[in-house]
Design a protein around this motif. Structure first.
Motif, PDB file in Angstrom:
ATOM      1  N   GLY A  15     -36.773 -69.318  41.502  1.00 28.84           N
ATOM      2  CA  GLY A  15     -37.356 -68.455  40.491  1.00 28.84           C
ATOM      3  C   GLY A  15     -36.495 -68.273  39.255  1.00 28.84           C
ATOM      4  O   GLY A  15     -36.322 -67.171  38.763  1.00 28.84           O
ATOM      5  N   LEU A  16     -35.953 -69.339  38.744  1.00 29.88           N
ATOM      6  CA  LEU A  16     -35.043 -69.331  37.599  1.00 29.88           C
ATOM      7  C   LEU A  16     -35.782 -69.028  36.292  1.00 29.88           C
ATOM      8  O   LEU A  16     -36.863 -69.553  36.057  1.00 29.88           O
ATOM      9  CB  LEU A  16     -34.384 -70.712  37.508  1.00 29.88           C
ATOM     10  N   ILE A  17     -35.196 -68.185  35.443  1.00 33.93           N
ATOM     11  CA  ILE A  17     -35.807 -67.921  34.135  1.00 33.93           C
ATOM     12  C   ILE A  17     -35.349 -68.987  33.140  1.00 33.93           C
ATOM     13  O   ILE A  17     -34.263 -69.558  33.265  1.00 33.93           O
ATOM     14  CB  ILE A  17     -35.495 -66.496  33.620  1.00 33.93           C
ATOM     15  N   ALA A  18     -36.185 -69.231  32.147  1.00 34.28           N
ATOM     16  CA  ALA A  18     -35.948 -70.329  31.196  1.00 34.28           C
ATOM     17  C   ALA A  18     -34.626 -70.181  30.444  1.00 34.28           C
ATOM     18  O   ALA A  18     -33.934 -71.168  30.206  1.00 34.28           O
ATOM     19  CB  ALA A  18     -37.115 -70.435  30.224  1.00 34.28           C
ATOM     20  N   ALA A  19     -34.263 -68.958  30.063  1.00 29.89           N
ATOM     21  CA  ALA A  19     -33.014 -68.754  29.311  1.00 29.89           C
ATOM     22  C   ALA A  19     -31.797 -69.155  30.148  1.00 29.89           C
ATOM     23  O   ALA A  19     -30.852 -69.757  29.624  1.00 29.89           O
ATOM     24  CB  ALA A  19     -32.893 -67.299  28.870  1.00 29.89           C
ATOM     25  N   ASP A  20     -31.807 -68.825  31.430  1.00 27.66           N
ATOM     26  CA  ASP A  20     -30.706 -69.238  32.301  1.00 27.66           C
ATOM     27  C   ASP A  20     -30.690 -70.750  32.472  1.00 27.66           C
ATOM     28  O   ASP A  20     -29.620 -71.373  32.505  1.00 27.66           O
ATOM     29  CB  ASP A  20     -30.807 -68.575  33.675  1.00 27.66           C
TER      30      ASP A  20
END
Length: 190
Positions: A15-20
């Motif tokens: 569930g990684l966010i795009a900014a990371d």
């Protein structure tokens, strides 16, 4: 190359966010490699891990007689490395070669460690990948001892039929632990 498939592969598990991901992706190097290129050579140190965006890799051990024993294949959205060398710094047990022209994302051991330190969820991601890989290796090892060649071929045909179209028969035979002539007989009956 864009990193969309790499992002999807990671995001699906943690569930990684795009900014990371942008920070993480900066630690990966995109590589386009030709067919038959060697990425890792057995008995030489390897500090790289590869994500296959496009193409097909295989790993193998060179036997005393010079023949290759195929260990595994990595197609689109698979990861591959000689993990023994990657983690321990010892010489690689296996060679890794491109079977097709490939587009890869490469990460070094140093960058792998930095990513896992900065983003603990990436440690979880890689742990999940390694667990799956380990379980699959144990199943394959068990099958090698408990099923006959025809059963192994049928299993491969059912689970990864695309490999039978993309991989030369002599490498399929090696992967199954049989002679090419035996594979021809099995294929004629299947």
């Amino acid at each position: 190359m864009n990193a969309a498939s790499l992002y999807q592969n990671i995001e699906a598990k943690i569930g990684l966010i795009a900014a990371d991901f942008e920070v993480i992706a900066a630690r990966f190097t995109p590589r386009a490699i030709p067919r038959q290129a060697l990425l890792t050579v057995e008995s030489e140190k390897n500090d790289k891990m590869f994500f296959v965006e496009k193409g097909l890799l295989f790993s193998f051990k060179t036997l005393v007689d010079g023949e290759r024993q195929v260990i595994q294949f990595a197609k689109e959205h698979y990861w591959m490395a000689d993990l023994c060398s990657f983690f321990s710094g010892s010489p690689a047990l296996f060679s890794i070669q491109a079977l097709e022209k490939c587009e890869l994302w490469e990460i070094t051991k140093r960058d792998f460690n930095l990513v896992c330190q900065q983003f603990p969820a990436m440690g979880t991601f890689f742990r999940l990948n390694f667990q799956t890989s380990y379980v699959n290796t144990l199943i394959r090892l068990s099958d090698a001892y408990s099923t006959d060649a025809e059963q192994r071929y049928v299993h491969l045909m059912e689970t990864q039929p695309d490999l039978l179209q993309r991989v030369p028969q002599y490498l399929i035979a090696s992967y199954l632990g049989i002679l090419p002539s035996s594979l021809s007989r099995i294929r004629s009956r299947a």
